[in-house]
Motif scaffolding. Structure first.
Motif, PDB file in Angstrom:
ATOM      1  N   LEU A  64       0.851  -1.172   0.000  1.00 54.86           N
ATOM      2  CA  LEU A  64       0.000   0.000   0.000  1.00 54.86           C
ATOM      3  C   LEU A  64       0.898   1.236   0.000  1.00 54.86           C
ATOM      4  CD1 LEU A  64      -3.270   0.600   1.689  1.00 54.86           C
ATOM      5  CD2 LEU A  64      -1.469   2.114   2.454  1.00 54.86           C
ATOM      6  N   ALA A 103       0.992   5.363   0.440  1.00 53.36           N
ATOM      7  CA  ALA A 103       0.148   6.417   1.006  1.00 53.36           C
ATOM      8  C   ALA A 103       0.971   7.638   1.349  1.00 53.36           C
ATOM      9  CB  ALA A 103      -0.573   5.894   2.251  1.00 53.36           C
ATOM     10  N   TYR A 133      -2.921   5.944  -1.865  1.00 56.41           N
ATOM     11  CA  TYR A 133      -3.810   6.787  -1.071  1.00 56.41           C
ATOM     12  C   TYR A 133      -3.187   8.157  -0.927  1.00 56.41           C
ATOM     13  CZ  TYR A 133      -6.589   2.698  -0.462  1.00 56.41           C
ATOM     14  OH  TYR A 133      -7.379   1.615  -0.731  1.00 56.41           O
ATOM     15  N   THR A 171      -6.416   8.502   2.961  1.00 55.60           N
ATOM     16  CA  THR A 171      -5.137   8.366   3.664  1.00 55.60           C
ATOM     17  C   THR A 171      -5.097   7.090   4.482  1.00 55.60           C
ATOM     18  OG1 THR A 171      -3.530   9.584   4.992  1.00 55.60           O
ATOM     19  CG2 THR A 171      -5.770   9.535   5.825  1.00 55.60           C
ATOM     20  N   ILE A 172      -3.902   6.759   4.918  1.00 55.54           N
ATOM     21  CA  ILE A 172      -3.735   5.646   5.846  1.00 55.54           C
ATOM     22  C   ILE A 172      -3.875   6.206   7.255  1.00 55.54           C
ATOM     23  CG2 ILE A 172      -1.212   5.947   5.786  1.00 55.54           C
ATOM     24  CD1 ILE A 172      -0.982   2.946   6.391  1.00 55.54           C
ATOM     25  N   ALA A 178      -1.519   1.172  10.927  1.00 54.04           N
ATOM     26  CA  ALA A 178      -0.953  -0.081  10.440  1.00 54.04           C
ATOM     27  C   ALA A 178      -1.195  -1.129  11.523  1.00 54.04           C
ATOM     28  CB  ALA A 178       0.537   0.083  10.174  1.00 54.04           C
ATOM     29  N   ALA A 206      -3.649  -2.616   6.893  1.00 53.07           N
ATOM     30  CA  ALA A 206      -3.662  -1.178   7.089  1.00 53.07           C
ATOM     31  C   ALA A 206      -5.099  -0.710   7.107  1.00 53.07           C
ATOM     32  CB  ALA A 206      -2.907  -0.479   5.962  1.00 53.07           C
ATOM     33  N   THR A 207      -5.381   0.351   7.884  1.00 50.81           N
ATOM     34  CA  THR A 207      -6.691   0.971   7.812  1.00 50.81           C
ATOM     35  C   THR A 207      -6.548   2.259   7.014  1.00 50.81           C
ATOM     36  OG1 THR A 207      -7.380   0.055   9.921  1.00 50.81           O
ATOM     37  CG2 THR A 207      -8.607   1.961   9.120  1.00 50.81           C
ATOM     38  N   VAL A 208      -7.403   2.384   5.991  1.00 54.27           N
ATOM     39  CA  VAL A 208      -7.401   3.607   5.191  1.00 54.27           C
ATOM     40  C   VAL A 208      -8.756   4.290   5.388  1.00 54.27           C
ATOM     41  CG1 VAL A 208      -5.769   2.789   3.469  1.00 54.27           C
ATOM     42  CG2 VAL A 208      -8.212   2.348   3.165  1.00 54.27           C
ATOM     43  N   ILE A 212       3.956  -1.397   3.570  1.00 56.92           N
ATOM     44  CA  ILE A 212       3.354  -0.083   3.395  1.00 56.92           C
ATOM     45  C   ILE A 212       4.488   0.896   3.094  1.00 56.92           C
ATOM     46  CG2 ILE A 212       2.096   1.781   4.577  1.00 56.92           C
ATOM     47  CD1 ILE A 212       0.837  -0.375   6.351  1.00 56.92           C
TER      48      ILE A 212
END
Lengths: 405, 493
Positions: free
Chosen positions: B160, B162, B186, B232-233, B236, B245-247, B269
């Motif tokens: 990912l 970001a 992101y 955005t992120i 993690a 990851a949470t976006v 990431i």
């Protein structure tokens, strides 16, 4: 949510009024470094209303540029040793009251080592006279050195162990004592620069003049360290305090390998010396965070902040001489500071009769962290009109006036 | 070990430094070009073991690199440029001339004596903390790209990307081309930021640069990489390494849209929030600095890239992050100016190009610099760091990973101990005191202190690093590490 202990000066910085300062405090302490913090803490505990002012943020001067030594080992018998012994006792008490971990107070003890037998003999001579003044000392022969410090060079002649030597993280110690002062009602205002003093018709101090307006008060304490000469002149009671530059090297974080504060015998001679030029003598110690601090150089070059490569080279050479394993260890940081020194290497502590109401607490040279507790204690006693715990005549601000006359 | 004196010492062999060295040599001066890398090119033109030629697809402006390399090779052959690779400058002393002190592979010290300096130290990724960022598998965007370009290593199989800024596109495209599954880019801002009324002129004039984006769009389409603007992120996740990851989507004001959080499985990431110029050498030489539009501290330079310290010229990202094209222009001006500086009376003289041709060239360079700086300013306006990261922090999120200083500790230091600025935060909490010396956490520390203490944002106070790189004490003491490798068993595991 932590408790907010009284107003924090920085939040008001930038404002042009003397907000956050009580109308007329009993005492204004100039300087929010280690010595000012100790003065504030003891004065506030004695029941005085205290305001601390500083032209910068807190701990912005030499407090943030030292090693945090609280030493008796490097003092020859005399008034400074008496001050150091009082301070050592007071620091131990402060640690018990305020939680020693909060400012990394560590009773690590000092180990002074000599390279030659001659050097060792002078070390022992000093230890004997120090012992007569109440310093605890322990002679260490060459064979026993590894029991104290396993990584010392194997060819040293011996040393003396001083169990009373302490270390603190000086910036935390000052911040904690300022917090303690606030808990006892003191106020801390940063961004306030002293411009002068107003006196009444009797010549007594009436108000401290600052860039944000006058602060009416009957007493001020000049705790401005290396800048004490300039500030004292603005107060109309000049004392000769000048800068003596020192560098400290900081290594990468290591496992705890060096347990004591270790230094070479020449350090004591350098501390007492008045040489203009560069003097270096390695002072090596591990810290809580794993880094090793390497001091100490002394030069009179004014407030020149330039990094001096020859000084760092000499410090590194002397440190690796004491601890050969340090040769493969990296220095990751270097910092410099300016010790406040007076011509006779003694601090200026006490009332200045030239301007009644003005007190000095500055000029501690390289020992300000260590001597701050006793200095604050003596100043608080003087402000309250009490008898000092030790003789203070040697620290009188008038000694320079008499010399000049 | 000292080498023979030169007229100009150039520190850094990226686009700015390379150009400066060739310009100064073209002007007839002897030059030393010092760089930490194994080959010239800097972080922009990185070399893989197979040679930079093999990776030309990953490199921008490859033709420019070839030209510079050819120029450099010619001057190296004649001895007019001395190229010192794998040399890390740890300090520079200033007297009548300059003494540049460099560590060769950490083993011994070599000094270069020079009459003038061009400093082109470049920049590194700006980071902001997020919950879980200390997990293995969380890389900086630049770090991920360096591994790819220099070692041909992919940071993960599902990556990912970001942060913010056009650099993310290049990183994502590189990863995708080499076979990584890029699960999304992101980007916290939108392309609309470029349409700011103050930016339009600059954007139109630099249409060529903007069209790079179109090139990436093709790559993304081929590799099915989704580009998510204004997203955005925020965290993690993982136990021993990153697993997910949470976006989340962002509002126009850079706050997380509630309920838009989504969890994505990843094994790596790459995050980048723009760049931080590397300022230790100019700052140690006393050059005046200011805070740029992107919040970075930068060196203040004049028309000829001269700093406030006489004889010290600065070029490239250290004078304001603006990319390789601007760095080359600044480098060329600085190279000519330093060459001129060597032989004039410094008090009275003003810069005069030696020939009409040089005059024309310099006047073109200065115009070009103006245009590119305007473009850089437009980029900073279009790609600010959104404030969302501050809101996503947990009390135990680490701000300083080296010294393990948490958000809560910084807050306590501000509330309780009177911390009002970044320097004080360092002294009282140890943030920025570890191996990285605040290079990673400096920006975040300055932002957090400003928020907690209610003071203004000011990144200065953490950039003063008198030792620009770690120096072994043995080298410091004797100019070289011990001949016999030390017994290091005391270091333990």
């Amino acid at each position: 949510m932590p408790e907010v202990l009284g107003p924090v000066g920085g939040r008001q910085s930038g404002e042009r009024t003397v907000r956050g300062v009580s109308a007329s405090p009993d005492v204004v302490i100039i300087g929010a470094g280690m010595v000012g913090a100790a003065c504030a803490s003891y004065a506030a505990r004695a029941g005085l209303t205290v305001t601390v002012v500083d032209r910068g943020p807190i701990v912005a001067g030499s407090t943030g540029a030292g090693e945090g030594n609280i030493l008796v080992s490097d003092k020859e018998p005399g008034p400074e040793l008496e001050l150091a012994l009082l301070s050592q006792r007071l620091w131990t008490e402060l640690g018990e009251e305020l939680d020693p971990a909060s400012f990394e107070l560590e009773p690590k003890g000092g180990l002074v080592v000599a390279e030659t037998l001659d050097g060792l003999r002078s070390l022992y001579d000093l230890a004997i006279v120090q012992g007569a003044r109440g310093v605890r000392t322990m002679a260490v022969d060459a064979e026993s050195l590894p029991h104290y410090e396993p990584h010392l060079a194997p060819d040293l002649a011996g040393g003396v162990h001083y169990p009373q030597d302490l270390q603190v993280q000086p910036m935390l110690a000052a911040a904690c004592l300022l917090r303690d002062a606030r808990a006892h009602g003191a106020q801390v205002r940063t961004g306030v620069e002293v411009t002068g003093a107003r006196r009444d018709s009797n010549g007594r101090l009436a108000a401290l003049l600052t860039n944000v307006g006058p602060i009416p008060t009957e007493s001020v304490v000049n705790a401005t360290g290396t800048w004490g000469g300039e500030v004292s002149a603005r107060l109309g009671a000049p004392v000769p305090v000048l800068p003596r530059r020192g560098f400290v090297l900081v290594t990468e974080p290591l496992p705890r390998l060096i347990r004591h504060k270790v230094y070479a015998a020449e350090y004591v001679a350098n501390v007492a010396s008045s040489e203009e030029g560069l003097e270096t003598s390695a002072v090596v110690e591990g810290t809580d965070s794993g880094t090793v601090l390497i001091g100490a150089s002394r030069e009179r070059v004014g407030f020149d902040r330039t990094l001096s490569v020859p000084v760092l080279q000499r410090l590194a050479a002397q440190a690796t001489r004491l601890f050969p394993m340090l040769a493969s260890v990296s220095a990751i940081r270097a910092y410099r500071g300016f010790r406040p020194y007076c011509p006779d290497h003694l601090p200026v502590i006490g009332a200045d009769p030239r301007v009644p109401g003005v007190y000095h607490a500055c000029g501690h040279e390289g020992a300000g962290i260590g001597l701050s507790a006793a200095t604050g204690h003596l100043i608080a006693a003087a402000l309250a009109g009490k008898e000092p715990e030790i003789a203070v005549s040697a620290f009188s601000p008038l000694r320079f006036v008499e010399e000049a006359a | 070990m000292a080498s023979s004196p030169v007229d100009v010492c150039v520190v850094g062999a990226g686009p700015a430094g390379l150009t400066a060295a060739v310009a100064a040599a073209t002007a007839g001066r002897t030059v030393a070009l010092v760089d930490a890398g194994a080959r010239p090119g800097g972080q922009f033109w990185r070399h893989s073991p197979a040679g930079i030629e093999a990776d030309r697809a990953l490199h921008h402006d490859f033709v420019k690199y070839r030209q510079l390399e050819t120029g450099l090779a010619r001057f190296v052959q004649t001895g007019q440029i001395r190229l010192l690779t794998r040399h890390q400058v740890w300090t520079i002393e200033r007297g009548a001339r300059f003494t540049v002190r460099a560590l060769k592979a950490g083993e011994y010290e070599r000094t270069v004596d020079a009459a003038a300096l061009v400093l082109a130290p470049g920049a590194y990724d700006r980071q902001v903390p997020l919950p879980g960022w200390e997990l293995p598998g969380v890389y900086t965007a630049g770090g991920a790209q360096a591994l790819l370009k220099e070692h041909g290593v992919l940071v993960g199989a599902r990556v990912l990307v970001a942060g913010t800024g056009p650099f993310l596109l290049s990183v994502a495209a590189g990863l995708a081309q080499r076979g990584a599954r890029v699960v999304g880019v992101y980007e916290a801002n939108t392309g609309l930021g470029w349409l700011h009324h103050r930016s339009l002129r600059a954007v139109v004039r630099n249409f060529g640069k903007l069209s790079e984006g179109i090139h990436y769009a093709g790559t993304f389409a081929r590799h099915r990489v989704w580009y998510h603007p204004r997203s955005t992120i925020v965290a993690a996740h993982g136990d021993t390494e990153v697993r997910a990851a949470t976006v989340a989507r962002l509002t126009r004001h850079g706050a997380v849209v509630p309920g838009s959080e989504r969890r994505i499985e990843v094994d790596a990431i790459a995050v980048g929030w723009g760049f931080t110029p590397q300022l230790e050498l100019p700052v140690a030489l006393g050059t005046r600095t200011e805070v740029d539009a992107d919040g970075s501290e930068i060196v203040l330079v004049g028309d000829w890239q001269q700093s406030s310290t006489p004889g010290v010229f600065v070029a490239g990202e250290a004078t304001g992050v603006g990319g390789a094209a601007l760095a080359r222009v600044e480098g060329e001006i600085a190279g000519y100016a330093a060459a001129w500086y060597v032989n004039v009376d410094h008090e009275s003289a003003s810069f005069h190009p030696r020939s009409r041709r040089a005059e024309r060239r310099l006047s073109w360079l200065r115009k070009r610099r103006l245009t590119l700086r305007a473009f850089a300013a437009a980029m900073h306006r279009a790609h600010p760091v959104p404030p969302s990261w501050l809101d996503q922090l947990q009390p135990d999120t680490l701000v300083c990973r080296c010294e393990e200083v948490s958000v809560e500790r910084l807050r306590t230091a501000a509330d309780d101990l009177g911390v009002t600025d970044a320097r004080l935060a360092k002294l009282l909490t140890r943030t920025g005191m570890g191996w990285c010396q605040g290079r990673v956490c400096g920006y975040a520390t300055a932002c957090l202190v400003a928020r907690f203490a209610g003071t203004g944002y000011d990144p200065r106070g953490l950039t003063e690093r008198p030792l620009a790189v770690p120096v072994p004490l043995g080298v410091l003491a004797h100019g070289a590490a011990p001949a016999v490798p030390a017994d290091e068993s005391w270091r333990g595991e």
